[in-house]
Design an enzyme around this catalytic site. Structure first.
Site, PDB file in Angstrom:
ATOM      1  N   ALA A  69      35.976  37.953  35.709  1.00  0.00           N
ATOM      2  CA  ALA A  69      36.158  39.306  35.106  1.00  0.00           C
ATOM      3  C   ALA A  69      37.253  39.830  34.278  1.00  0.00           C
ATOM      4  CB  ALA A  69      35.858  40.199  36.404  1.00  0.00           C
ATOM      5  N   CYS A  76      41.560  57.449  63.883  1.00  0.00           N
ATOM      6  CA  CYS A  76      41.850  57.606  65.042  1.00  0.00           C
ATOM      7  C   CYS A  76      40.324  57.632  65.910  1.00  0.00           C
ATOM      8  CB  CYS A  76      42.514  58.892  65.607  1.00  0.00           C
ATOM      9  SG  CYS A  76      42.453  59.185  67.162  1.00  0.00           S
ATOM     10  N   TYR A 114      43.103  42.106  59.684  1.00  0.00           N
ATOM     11  CA  TYR A 114      43.607  43.430  58.582  1.00  0.00           C
ATOM     12  C   TYR A 114      45.013  43.153  58.029  1.00  0.00           C
ATOM     13  CZ  TYR A 114      38.713  44.938  58.263  1.00  0.00           C
ATOM     14  OH  TYR A 114      37.473  44.722  58.249  1.00  0.00           O
ATOM     15  N   CYS A 160      47.504  56.269  67.859  1.00  0.00           N
ATOM     16  CA  CYS A 160      47.347  57.319  67.226  1.00  0.00           C
ATOM     17  C   CYS A 160      48.434  58.136  67.424  1.00  0.00           C
ATOM     18  CB  CYS A 160      46.463  58.361  67.275  1.00  0.00           C
ATOM     19  SG  CYS A 160      46.273  60.029  66.513  1.00  0.00           S
ATOM     20  N   ASN A 190      35.465  47.510  47.265  1.00  0.00           N
ATOM     21  CA  ASN A 190      36.992  46.809  47.881  1.00  0.00           C
ATOM     22  C   ASN A 190      37.486  47.998  48.634  1.00  0.00           C
ATOM     23  OD1 ASN A 190      35.878  44.577  46.347  1.00  0.00           O
ATOM     24  ND2 ASN A 190      37.023  44.786  44.581  1.00  0.00           N
ATOM     25  N   THR A 199      30.373  41.260  42.196  1.00  0.00           N
ATOM     26  CA  THR A 199      29.788  41.454  43.608  1.00  0.00           C
ATOM     27  C   THR A 199      28.436  40.460  43.819  1.00  0.00           C
ATOM     28  OG1 THR A 199      28.626  42.953  44.937  1.00  0.00           O
ATOM     29  CG2 THR A 199      28.598  43.745  42.664  1.00  0.00           C
ATOM     30  N   HIS A 226      33.514  51.510  50.785  1.00  0.00           N
ATOM     31  CA  HIS A 226      33.848  50.818  52.135  1.00  0.00           C
ATOM     32  C   HIS A 226      34.957  51.085  52.869  1.00  0.00           C
ATOM     33  CE1 HIS A 226      30.616  47.525  50.985  1.00  0.00           C
ATOM     34  NE2 HIS A 226      29.800  48.615  51.297  1.00  0.00           N
ATOM     35  N   ASN A 277      29.873  37.992  36.444  1.00  0.00           N
ATOM     36  CA  ASN A 277      29.961  37.348  37.600  1.00  0.00           C
ATOM     37  C   ASN A 277      30.300  35.968  37.587  1.00  0.00           C
ATOM     38  OD1 ASN A 277      29.517  36.211  40.472  1.00  0.00           O
ATOM     39  ND2 ASN A 277      28.838  38.332  40.958  1.00  0.00           N
ATOM     40  N   ASP A 332      40.770  47.322  48.744  1.00  0.00           N
ATOM     41  CA  ASP A 332      42.318  47.038  48.223  1.00  0.00           C
ATOM     42  C   ASP A 332      43.222  48.230  47.559  1.00  0.00           C
ATOM     43  OD1 ASP A 332      41.340  46.727  45.596  1.00  0.00           O
ATOM     44  OD2 ASP A 332      40.782  44.661  46.188  1.00  0.00           O
TER      45      ASP A 332
HETATM   46  C1  BJW Z   1      33.636  36.647  40.607  1.00  0.00           C
HETATM   47  C2  BJW Z   1      35.060  36.060  40.450  1.00  0.00           C
HETATM   48  C3  BJW Z   1      35.537  36.508  39.296  1.00  0.00           C
HETATM   49  C4  BJW Z   1      34.252  35.479  42.511  1.00  0.00           C
HETATM   50  N1  BJW Z   1      35.192  37.219  38.550  1.00  0.00           N
HETATM   51  N2  BJW Z   1      33.176  37.454  39.508  1.00  0.00           N
HETATM   52  C5  BJW Z   1      18.556  46.539  54.030  1.00  0.00           C
HETATM   53  C6  BJW Z   1      18.031  45.004  54.197  1.00  0.00           C
HETATM   54  C7  BJW Z   1      18.835  44.296  55.077  1.00  0.00           C
HETATM   55  C8  BJW Z   1      19.833  44.570  55.419  1.00  0.00           C
HETATM   56  C9  BJW Z   1      20.320  45.912  55.533  1.00  0.00           C
HETATM   57  C10 BJW Z   1      19.769  46.848  54.636  1.00  0.00           C
HETATM   58  N3  BJW Z   1      20.516  47.930  54.571  1.00  0.00           N
HETATM   59  C11 BJW Z   1      21.338  47.870  55.417  1.00  0.00           C
HETATM   60  C12 BJW Z   1      21.469  46.584  56.003  1.00  0.00           C
HETATM   61  C13 BJW Z   1      22.590  45.920  56.631  1.00  0.00           C
HETATM   62  C14 BJW Z   1      23.732  45.694  56.266  1.00  0.00           C
HETATM   63  C15 BJW Z   1      23.568  44.589  55.099  1.00  0.00           C
HETATM   64  O1  BJW Z   1      23.724  44.798  53.917  1.00  0.00           O
HETATM   65  N4  BJW Z   1      23.323  43.402  55.542  1.00  0.00           N
HETATM   66  C16 BJW Z   1      23.417  42.128  54.481  1.00  0.00           C
HETATM   67  C17 BJW Z   1      23.600  40.976  55.092  1.00  0.00           C
HETATM   68  C18 BJW Z   1      21.817  42.036  54.214  1.00  0.00           C
HETATM   69  N5  BJW Z   1      24.632  46.967  55.610  1.00  0.00           N
HETATM   70  C19 BJW Z   1      25.309  47.583  56.625  1.00  0.00           C
HETATM   71  O2  BJW Z   1      25.446  47.370  57.737  1.00  0.00           O
HETATM   72  C20 BJW Z   1      25.899  48.671  55.848  1.00  0.00           C
HETATM   73  N6  BJW Z   1      25.572  50.030  56.608  1.00  0.00           N
HETATM   74  C21 BJW Z   1      24.416  50.509  56.622  1.00  0.00           C
HETATM   75  O3  BJW Z   1      23.494  50.366  55.969  1.00  0.00           O
HETATM   76  O4  BJW Z   1      24.408  51.502  57.704  1.00  0.00           O
HETATM   77  C22 BJW Z   1      23.297  52.196  57.784  1.00  0.00           C
HETATM   78  C23 BJW Z   1      23.244  53.223  58.941  1.00  0.00           C
HETATM   79  C24 BJW Z   1      22.815  54.293  58.564  1.00  0.00           C
HETATM   80  C25 BJW Z   1      23.168  55.526  59.850  1.00  0.00           C
HETATM   81  C26 BJW Z   1      23.529  54.968  60.909  1.00  0.00           C
HETATM   82  C27 BJW Z   1      23.990  53.552  61.090  1.00  0.00           C
HETATM   83  C28 BJW Z   1      23.805  52.874  60.255  1.00  0.00           C
HETATM   84  C29 BJW Z   1      27.259  48.568  55.847  1.00  0.00           C
HETATM   85  C30 BJW Z   1      28.025  47.698  54.914  1.00  0.00           C
HETATM   86  C31 BJW Z   1      29.355  47.492  55.187  1.00  0.00           C
HETATM   87  C32 BJW Z   1      29.955  46.182  54.580  1.00  0.00           C
HETATM   88  N7  BJW Z   1      31.327  46.126  54.846  1.00  0.00           N
HETATM   89  C33 BJW Z   1      32.098  44.958  54.541  1.00  0.00           C
HETATM   90  C34 BJW Z   1      33.469  44.806  55.212  1.00  0.00           C
HETATM   91  C35 BJW Z   1      34.294  46.161  54.565  1.00  0.00           C
HETATM   92  C36 BJW Z   1      35.655  46.007  55.092  1.00  0.00           C
HETATM   93  C37 BJW Z   1      36.497  45.141  54.809  1.00  0.00           C
HETATM   94  O5  BJW Z   1      36.534  44.561  53.676  1.00  0.00           O
HETATM   95  O6  BJW Z   1      37.353  44.211  55.441  1.00  0.00           O
HETATM   96  O7  BJW Z   1      32.192  45.290  52.681  1.00  0.00           O
HETATM   97  S1  BJW Z   1      31.211  43.495  54.261  1.00  0.00           S
HETATM   98  C38 BJW Z   1      31.665  42.719  52.918  1.00  0.00           C
HETATM   99  O8  BJW Z   1      30.657  42.715  51.816  1.00  0.00           O
HETATM  100  C39 BJW Z   1      32.730  43.872  52.212  1.00  0.00           C
HETATM  101  C40 BJW Z   1      32.454  43.871  50.833  1.00  0.00           C
HETATM  102  O9  BJW Z   1      32.629  45.029  50.274  1.00  0.00           O
HETATM  103  C41 BJW Z   1      30.998  43.709  50.850  1.00  0.00           C
HETATM  104  C42 BJW Z   1      30.455  43.160  49.634  1.00  0.00           C
HETATM  105  O10 BJW Z   1      30.909  42.033  49.225  1.00  0.00           O
HETATM  106  P1  BJW Z   1      31.120  41.702  47.666  1.00  0.00           P
HETATM  107  O11 BJW Z   1      31.817  42.630  46.881  1.00  0.00           O
HETATM  108  O12 BJW Z   1      29.966  41.379  46.805  1.00  0.00           O
HETATM  109  O13 BJW Z   1      32.122  40.220  47.794  1.00  0.00           O
HETATM  110  P2  BJW Z   1      31.385  38.809  48.202  1.00  0.00           P
HETATM  111  O14 BJW Z   1      32.774  38.019  48.464  1.00  0.00           O
HETATM  112  O15 BJW Z   1      29.932  38.620  48.915  1.00  0.00           O
HETATM  113  O16 BJW Z   1      31.088  38.183  46.626  1.00  0.00           O
HETATM  114  C43 BJW Z   1      31.834  38.162  45.574  1.00  0.00           C
HETATM  115  C44 BJW Z   1      31.444  37.825  44.268  1.00  0.00           C
HETATM  116  O17 BJW Z   1      32.337  37.792  43.546  1.00  0.00           O
HETATM  117  C45 BJW Z   1      30.587  36.585  44.125  1.00  0.00           C
HETATM  118  O18 BJW Z   1      29.202  36.860  43.511  1.00  0.00           O
HETATM  119  C46 BJW Z   1      31.585  35.653  43.286  1.00  0.00           C
HETATM  120  O19 BJW Z   1      30.562  34.779  42.360  1.00  0.00           O
HETATM  121  C47 BJW Z   1      31.902  37.003  42.443  1.00  0.00           C
HETATM  122  N8  BJW Z   1      33.254  36.292  41.940  1.00  0.00           N
HETATM  123  N9  BJW Z   1      35.314  35.462  41.675  1.00  0.00           N
HETATM  124  C48 BJW Z   1      33.838  37.427  38.626  1.00  0.00           C
HETATM  125  N10 BJW Z   1      36.934  36.096  39.139  1.00  0.00           N
END
Ligand code: BJW
Length: 249
Positions: free
Chosen positions: A234, A131, A71, A150, A106, A191, A123, A216, A108
């Site tokens: 984008a 803490c 991080y 903390c 994001n 995304t 997120h 995208n 950021d």
């Molecule tokens: C461009 C470009 C350019 C490139 N122009 N485009 C249902 C079914 C199955 C699983 C689940 C479900 N519901 C929940 C889950 C589990 C899980 C999940 O979704 N798993 C999947 C693998 C299926 N979800 C969770 O665990 C979530 N929690 C939850 O549901 O809790 C329920 C609960 C309730 C009560 C008690 C306990 C639990 C939490 C999800 C948290 C995600 N966290 C992260 C890390 C954040 C911190 C950090 O950044 O360090 O978030 S993971 C990561 O993925 C990050 C992102 O925000 C997130 C999304 O990613 P994003 O933004 O889409 O990025 P990329 O890299 O994947 O894609 C980039 C895109 O941009 C691509 O398409 C490129 O083509 C494009 N691109 N350049 C335009 N210039």
């Protein structure tokens, strides 16, 4: 409008002062500011690690210094980054259509740096720590310490972000769902649409009758359902598209 883009006439002038717009952004919008996406292979020291594995409580419990190092490295990139034309186009959109809500996955802070005010950070934010004993957010702490503690209670801190398997902030998520159900126009930008519950917001909007626009570099699960799809960076597509939707008649 630059000659290389031709936008559908159905979108010309479709945004005015009363249009309810929701924008969901992901890592792709910040890729244009030089911040690696989640699915990009990592570079340098981090090339052998998978982001999906580092962004987890399991990784943090096993090796908190490693996770904090990652991080700190990302925060270094983020603190040197500037918003790009796509972030600024969304700020312009907010000015013309005050009922615009930007929902970002994001961490950021670049939307805020671009001036966006009506923002939901689903997120978390890399500039905050949490803490663990007190379950409270902090903006100021010694983030250069190997494992930051903390300043108030001496307990262990973690990045204030949402890892896999953790719930999203309740109020923010409920508000994001409500805005998505009530909007006229939903933009999904940079995304992969793979991570829930954020991925479902576009489908909520579609189900409730909104037009959904996707921007995208590549196809995602949403592509076949979106009303309009624009393939490319984008930062190149969004500014002229917003201009087209606001000013063309
Ligand atoms: C461009 C470009 C350019 C490139 N122009 N485009 C249902 C079914 C199955 C699983 C689940 C479900 N519901 C929940 C889950 C589990 C899980 C999940 O979704 N798993 C999947 C693998 C299926 N979800 C969770 O665990 C979530 N929690 C939850 O549901 O809790 C329920 C609960 C309730 C009560 C008690 C306990 C639990 C939490 C999800 C948290 C995600 N966290 C992260 C890390 C954040 C911190 C950090 O950044 O360090 O978030 S993971 C990561 O993925 C990050 C992102 O925000 C997130 C999304 O990613 P994003 O933004 O889409 O990025 P990329 O890299 O994947 O894609 C980039 C895109 O941009 C691509 O398409 C490129 O083509 C494009 N691109 N350049 C335009 N210039």
């Amino acid at each position: 409008m630059p000659a290389e883009f031709e936008f559908p006439s159905a979108l010309a002038g479709c945004i005015n002062a009363t249009t309810k717009v929701v924008v969901l952004t992901g890592a792709g919008i910040s890729a244009d500011s030089g911040i690696p996406t989640f699915r990009d292979s990592q570079i340098g020291l981090w090339k052998n690690y998978k982001p999906q594995e580092l962004a987890s409580i399991r990784a943090f419990e096993k090796d908190p210094k490693l996770v904090w190092d990652w991080y700190r490295w990302r925060r270094g990139l983020i603190d040197r980054a500037e918003p790009n034309p796509a972030h600024y186009a969304l700020k312009q959109l907010e000015e013309c259509a005050p009922e615009t809500t930007i929902i970002t996955q994001n961490i950021d802070g670049l939307h805020r740096k671009a001036g966006t005010t009506h923002l939901i950070e689903l997120h978390g934010n890399i500039h905050r720590a949490r803490c663990l004993p007190e379950d409270k957010s902090l903006l100021t702490w010694d983030y250069k310490a190997d494992i930051p503690l903390c300043p108030d209670c001496g307990g262990r801190l973690r990045p204030d972000v949402v890892w896999f398997g953790e719930p999203l902030p309740n109020e923010e998520l409920a508000y994001a769902v409500r805005c998505s159900r009530e909007c006229d126009l939903f933009l999904s930008i940079g995304t992969s649409g793979l991570i829930e519950p954020a991925a479902s917001l576009a489908y909520e909007a579609l189900r409730c009758g909104a037009k959904v626009i996707e921007i995208n570099l590549e196809a995602t699960p949403l592509t076949v359902y979106a009303t309009h799809v624009f393939t490319g960076q984008a930062k190149s597509i969004l500014p002229p598209l917003i201009e087209w939707m606001i000013t063309s008649r």
